[in-house]
Scaffold this motif. Structure first.
Motif, PDB file in Angstrom:
ATOM      1  N   HIS A 485     -16.045  18.419   4.188  1.00 28.65           N
ATOM      2  CA  HIS A 485     -15.175  19.273   4.998  1.00 28.65           C
ATOM      3  C   HIS A 485     -15.054  18.751   6.422  1.00 28.65           C
ATOM      4  O   HIS A 485     -15.873  17.953   6.887  1.00 28.65           O
ATOM      5  CB  HIS A 485     -15.725  20.707   5.008  1.00 28.65           C
ATOM      6  N   GLY A 486     -14.013  19.242   7.085  1.00 34.84           N
ATOM      7  CA  GLY A 486     -13.729  18.866   8.462  1.00 34.84           C
ATOM      8  C   GLY A 486     -13.516  20.080   9.330  1.00 34.84           C
ATOM      9  O   GLY A 486     -14.418  20.889   9.513  1.00 34.84           O
ATOM     10  N   PHE A 487     -12.290  20.221   9.857  1.00 39.33           N
ATOM     11  CA  PHE A 487     -11.976  21.339  10.740  1.00 39.33           C
ATOM     12  C   PHE A 487     -12.219  22.661  10.015  1.00 39.33           C
ATOM     13  O   PHE A 487     -11.866  22.827   8.852  1.00 39.33           O
ATOM     14  CB  PHE A 487     -10.523  21.262  11.211  1.00 39.33           C
ATOM     15  N   SER A 488     -12.820  23.611  10.750  1.00 39.42           N
ATOM     16  CA  SER A 488     -13.228  24.864  10.126  1.00 39.42           C
ATOM     17  C   SER A 488     -12.834  26.035  10.996  1.00 39.42           C
ATOM     18  O   SER A 488     -12.751  25.927  12.219  1.00 39.42           O
ATOM     19  CB  SER A 488     -14.747  24.872   9.890  1.00 39.42           C
ATOM     20  N   SER A 489     -12.603  27.175  10.338  1.00 34.63           N
ATOM     21  CA  SER A 489     -12.346  28.435  11.035  1.00 34.63           C
ATOM     22  C   SER A 489     -13.615  29.249  11.197  1.00 34.63           C
ATOM     23  O   SER A 489     -13.582  30.351  11.737  1.00 34.63           O
ATOM     24  CB  SER A 489     -11.302  29.251  10.265  1.00 34.63           C
ATOM     25  N   THR A 490     -14.750  28.766  10.712  1.00 37.10           N
ATOM     26  CA  THR A 490     -16.029  29.451  10.831  1.00 37.10           C
ATOM     27  C   THR A 490     -16.969  28.599  11.683  1.00 37.10           C
ATOM     28  O   THR A 490     -16.609  27.558  12.212  1.00 37.10           O
ATOM     29  CB  THR A 490     -16.635  29.698   9.447  1.00 37.10           C
ATOM     30  N   THR A 491     -18.195  29.069  11.792  1.00 33.29           N
ATOM     31  CA  THR A 491     -19.173  28.338  12.595  1.00 33.29           C
ATOM     32  C   THR A 491     -19.594  27.034  11.920  1.00 33.29           C
ATOM     33  O   THR A 491     -19.896  26.058  12.599  1.00 33.29           O
ATOM     34  CB  THR A 491     -20.405  29.219  12.846  1.00 33.29           C
ATOM     35  N   ALA A 492     -19.644  27.017  10.595  1.00 28.90           N
ATOM     36  CA  ALA A 492     -20.058  25.810   9.872  1.00 28.90           C
ATOM     37  C   ALA A 492     -18.871  24.864   9.735  1.00 28.90           C
ATOM     38  O   ALA A 492     -17.789  25.253   9.302  1.00 28.90           O
ATOM     39  CB  ALA A 492     -20.592  26.194   8.495  1.00 28.90           C
ATOM     40  N   GLN A 493     -19.077  23.623  10.086  1.00 30.58           N
ATOM     41  CA  GLN A 493     -18.044  22.611   9.954  1.00 30.58           C
ATOM     42  C   GLN A 493     -18.704  21.251   9.769  1.00 30.58           C
ATOM     43  O   GLN A 493     -19.898  21.081  10.013  1.00 30.58           O
ATOM     44  CB  GLN A 493     -17.118  22.595  11.162  1.00 30.58           C
ATOM     45  N   ASN A 494     -17.897  20.295   9.283  1.00 27.76           N
ATOM     46  CA  ASN A 494     -18.381  18.941   9.007  1.00 27.76           C
ATOM     47  C   ASN A 494     -19.543  18.955   8.017  1.00 27.76           C
ATOM     48  O   ASN A 494     -20.490  18.172   8.136  1.00 27.76           O
ATOM     49  CB  ASN A 494     -18.801  18.229  10.294  1.00 27.76           C
ATOM     50  N   GLN A 495     -19.500  19.821   7.029  1.00 32.30           N
ATOM     51  CA  GLN A 495     -20.586  19.959   6.082  1.00 32.30           C
ATOM     52  C   GLN A 495     -20.216  19.363   4.730  1.00 32.30           C
ATOM     53  O   GLN A 495     -19.043  19.145   4.428  1.00 32.30           O
ATOM     54  CB  GLN A 495     -20.990  21.435   5.903  1.00 32.30           C
ATOM     55  N   ILE A 496     -21.238  19.106   3.926  1.00 31.21           N
ATOM     56  CA  ILE A 496     -21.080  18.668   2.542  1.00 31.21           C
ATOM     57  C   ILE A 496     -21.616  19.781   1.658  1.00 31.21           C
ATOM     58  O   ILE A 496     -22.788  20.172   1.780  1.00 31.21           O
ATOM     59  CB  ILE A 496     -21.830  17.344   2.274  1.00 31.21           C
ATOM     60  N   CYS A 497     -20.793  20.322   0.795  1.00 27.94           N
ATOM     61  CA  CYS A 497     -21.159  21.467  -0.033  1.00 27.94           C
ATOM     62  C   CYS A 497     -21.226  21.061  -1.500  1.00 27.94           C
ATOM     63  O   CYS A 497     -20.399  20.274  -1.973  1.00 27.94           O
ATOM     64  CB  CYS A 497     -20.166  22.620   0.136  1.00 27.94           C
ATOM     65  N   ILE A 498     -22.199  21.622  -2.201  1.00 28.03           N
ATOM     66  CA  ILE A 498     -22.363  21.427  -3.634  1.00 28.03           C
ATOM     67  C   ILE A 498     -22.136  22.781  -4.292  1.00 28.03           C
ATOM     68  O   ILE A 498     -22.801  23.768  -3.941  1.00 28.03           O
ATOM     69  CB  ILE A 498     -23.746  20.863  -3.981  1.00 28.03           C
ATOM     70  N   TRP A 499     -21.217  22.830  -5.252  1.00 26.41           N
ATOM     71  CA  TRP A 499     -20.827  24.078  -5.905  1.00 26.41           C
ATOM     72  C   TRP A 499     -21.147  23.994  -7.395  1.00 26.41           C
ATOM     73  O   TRP A 499     -20.977  22.950  -8.017  1.00 26.41           O
ATOM     74  CB  TRP A 499     -19.333  24.364  -5.726  1.00 26.41           C
ATOM     75  N   LYS A 500     -21.584  25.120  -7.925  1.00 25.49           N
ATOM     76  CA  LYS A 500     -21.805  25.236  -9.362  1.00 25.49           C
ATOM     77  C   LYS A 500     -20.515  25.676 -10.027  1.00 25.49           C
ATOM     78  O   LYS A 500     -19.843  26.599  -9.573  1.00 25.49           O
ATOM     79  CB  LYS A 500     -22.909  26.267  -9.646  1.00 25.49           C
ATOM     80  N   TYR A 501     -20.160  25.002 -11.105  1.00 23.69           N
ATOM     81  CA  TYR A 501     -18.916  25.338 -11.814  1.00 23.69           C
ATOM     82  C   TYR A 501     -19.280  25.858 -13.202  1.00 23.69           C
ATOM     83  O   TYR A 501     -20.187  25.338 -13.842  1.00 23.69           O
ATOM     84  CB  TYR A 501     -18.020  24.100 -11.942  1.00 23.69           C
ATOM     85  N   PRO A 502     -18.609  26.926 -13.688  1.00 22.95           N
ATOM     86  CA  PRO A 502     -17.412  27.589 -13.128  1.00 22.95           C
ATOM     87  C   PRO A 502     -17.704  28.803 -12.255  1.00 22.95           C
ATOM     88  O   PRO A 502     -16.781  29.489 -11.853  1.00 22.95           O
ATOM     89  CB  PRO A 502     -16.665  28.004 -14.384  1.00 22.95           C
ATOM     90  N   SER A 503     -18.978  29.127 -11.996  1.00 18.08           N
ATOM     91  CA  SER A 503     -19.280  30.311 -11.193  1.00 18.08           C
ATOM     92  C   SER A 503     -18.904  30.124  -9.727  1.00 18.08           C
ATOM     93  O   SER A 503     -18.735  31.105  -9.004  1.00 18.08           O
ATOM     94  CB  SER A 503     -20.764  30.641 -11.299  1.00 18.08           C
ATOM     95  N   LEU A 504     -18.791  28.856  -9.268  1.00 18.08           N
ATOM     96  CA  LEU A 504     -18.432  28.526  -7.885  1.00 18.08           C
ATOM     97  C   LEU A 504     -19.447  29.075  -6.893  1.00 18.08           C
ATOM     98  O   LEU A 504     -19.099  29.437  -5.757  1.00 18.08           O
ATOM     99  CB  LEU A 504     -17.025  29.033  -7.553  1.00 18.08           C
ATOM    100  N   ASP A 505     -20.719  29.161  -7.312  1.00 16.29           N
ATOM    101  CA  ASP A 505     -21.800  29.518  -6.396  1.00 16.29           C
ATOM    102  C   ASP A 505     -22.260  28.276  -5.646  1.00 16.29           C
ATOM    103  O   ASP A 505     -22.343  27.184  -6.220  1.00 16.29           O
ATOM    104  CB  ASP A 505     -22.973  30.132  -7.162  1.00 16.29           C
TER     105      ASP A 505
END
Length: 565
Positions: A485-505
């Motif tokens: 990720h890059g530009f963000s509308s929240t406090t967290a930005q420039n992060q790398i996220c790992i998501w579980k599929y298909p629950s998207l947790d």
């Protein structure tokens, strides 16, 4: 003074003056009531707030107000109130909706446990009876049900065995809830004492950081890729460097500074040592990384910069700022593409073939700066079902047709075209575990990851990440997806996220970059990911577990050595 005359106080004062002149008004003490024979004036009325209407004599009774305010609790059903509170959702979506942040899975599991225990405590299950009471035959002189006249709250009598309504004697059961010393119910104790699922722990710090000077901070470029031979290719300015993971050795593949050109994209072939390099001037080069030699050059591959490259065995597809996608067979000596695809109205910034370059990998996904996602099929087949109705989010009916080897076909139409994104689509990733599932990510104005079924053209799910989606890749060892990720509308930005599929947790959120994480690649074993950002660093993360080798765990019946004692 005009404001005072028009105020309610002024009007009531004028009304009192019209009834009795002020100089003839009789004086009296309000504590003793109204003077005999006098007309009630403003002083004789009960004190009310400004602008309030006079109350009726019944409602104007004297009220006693204390110095304490005790909230009044309605005598309602707590279980019903809890369910109404839980199901009360606003009619319109709130702007302050919950967006996944850096909270890890342990906190999510604790929140789920707390909600389950709260639901059990507030809304306990109905007591299970051993049997239903036998209904007595109704007599003809039966009376209608009435409100019981008994006003006592507690009954000080033991239950009778002869009473058919009482199913059993609770106090005779030694493990009854009445004898429990726990502050929670038995169901809650069972939830607390049950073993919890062990969550996968992800290291939040990179195990290696490499300097990458002149790594461009450009959303529309693709400058990092990892080969099947465990060699990382990085485009830095006018040069391409190779980093061998086994030996940590760095080699310089090419330098285009003498021709005043800049690297805009790099891509490895699925199996082999061929590396394709696109430039800002529209040139396309193919190198052999094992010998560091240039094997092919397409001088005028595109009229503008080449920002996206993707291989399908010996087919090399390139997307450019000239809004076209060209397909070339690198085995042919000619420089002209055997097929052209025109489906975007702005720059093509994302390309990804499905599969690993096998014979079934004939579906190509392209994302553009026009916020569209196109699905192409070079086999020339039409949509499943012929002239059926396209799915949700797809464009009108279209077909694909292949061109002959003599020239290119400019009239090709995409198999599907998705319009849900509201920003540029660069991030594209095919699910390696489920056939026909594509994940796409939108830019700053969109912030969504959407999942598509390209077999019928429908959107399966979507996730609001709260920040610009720069890249996507699926895990090879587990059904999870990584997003940068890059530009963000929240406090967290420039992060790398790992998501579980298909629950998207969210499984984990990795931070460390100080600029947009624009580049992402995965190692051939599927355990490590490398990210690049405008802070001119490459960070290596242990993101996924090792792949389980079930074949090695199987015991062969022909292995007689294990029978020897």
């Amino acid at each position: 003074m005009s404001g005072l005359k028009n105020s309610p106080f002024g009007k009531r004062l004028r009304g009192a003056d019209e009834d009795s002149p002020r100089k003839h008004r009789a004086r009296f003490t309000p504590a003793f009531g109204v003077a005999p024979g006098s007309t009630p004036s403003l002083d004789s009325r009960p004190t009310t707030s400004e602008g309030a209407t006079p109350e009726s004599p019944e409602r104007a009774a004297h009220r006693d107000y204390g110095d304490r305010f005790v909230p009044s609790r309605d005598a309602g059903d707590m279980r019903t109130s809890y369910h109404l509170m839980d199901g009360a959702t606003p009619s319109t979506p709130s702007k302050n909706r919950m967006i996944p942040t850096e909270s890890d899975a342990l906190k999510e599991q604790a929140n789920a446990m707390f909600n389950s225990i709260l639901h059990t405590e507030v809304t306990p299950s109905s007591p299970q009876r051993s049997g239903s009471p036998v209904r007595q035959p109704a007599a003809s002189t039966s009376t209608l049900p009435t409100t019981p006249t008994r006003r006592r709250l507690f009954a000080f009598s033991s239950p009778s065995r002869s009473n058919p309504v009482t199913p059993s004697r609770r106090l005779d059961v030694p493990n009854d809830e009445a004898y429990s010393m726990s502050p929670v119910r038995a169901e809650s104790r069972h939830l607390l004492e049950s073993p919890r699922r062990q969550l996968r722990s992800v290291c939040k710090t990179p195990y290696r950081v490499l300097d990458a000077p002149e790594l461009a901070d450009d959303f529309y470029l693709n400058l990092v890729d990892w080969s099947s031979t465990n060699v990382l290719g990085v485009g830095l300015g006018a040069c391409v460097y190779l980093w061998t993971a086994h030996t940590a050795q760095v080699s310089k593949l090419c330098d285009l500074g003498d021709v005043h050109d800049t690297i805009s994209s790099v891509s490895w072939v699925q199996k082999g040592t061929s590396l394709a390099v696109g430039t800002l001037s529209g040139r396309l080069h193919i190198y052999d990384a094992s010998t560091l030699q240039l094997t092919r050059t397409y001088e005028r591959a595109h009229t503008q910069r080449i920002g996206a490259l993707s291989w399908n065995s010996h087919i090399l597809s390139s997307g450019s700022r000239d809004r076209s996608v060209h397909h070339r067979d690198v085995r042919e000596p000619g420089s002209r593409p055997f097929k052209k695809c025109q489906g975007h109205k702005q720059e093509v910034c994302g390309l990804r073939w499905s599969g690993d370059g096998g014979p079934q990998a004939a579906t190509l996904a392209s994302g553009g700066n026009d916020n569209k996602v196109c699905i192409w099929d070079l086999r020339g087949s039409k949509r499943p079902g012929g002239l059926g109705t396209p799915g949700r989010g797809a464009s009108g009916p279209g077909s694909s047709s292949t061109a002959g080897p003599s020239g290119a076909d400019d009239g090709d139409a995409p198999l599907w075209k998705f319009h849900e994104h509201t920003a540029a689509v660069k991030a594209l990733a095919w699910d390696p575990h489920v056939t026909g599932v594509l994940a796409t990510g939108g830019g700053t104005a969109d912030k969504h990851i959407r999942f598509w079924n390209v077999q019928n053209g429908t959107m399966l799910n979507e996730l609001d990440t709260g920040s610009q989606v720069c890249n996507l890749t699926w895990s090879l060892t587990s059904h999870e997806i990584v997003s940068t990720h890059g530009f963000s509308s929240t406090t967290a930005q420039n992060q790398i996220c790992i998501w579980k599929y298909p629950s998207l947790d969210m499984v984990a959120s990795l931070t460390g970059h100080t600029h947009r994480v624009l580049y992402l690649a995965m190692s051939p074993d599927g355990e490590t990911i490398v990210t690049g950002a405008g802070d001119e660093t490459l960070r290596f993360w242990n993101a996924f577990p090792k792949k389980e080798n079930h074949e090695a765990q199987r015991e062969s019946k022909l292995d007689y050595g294990r029978l020897i004692r």
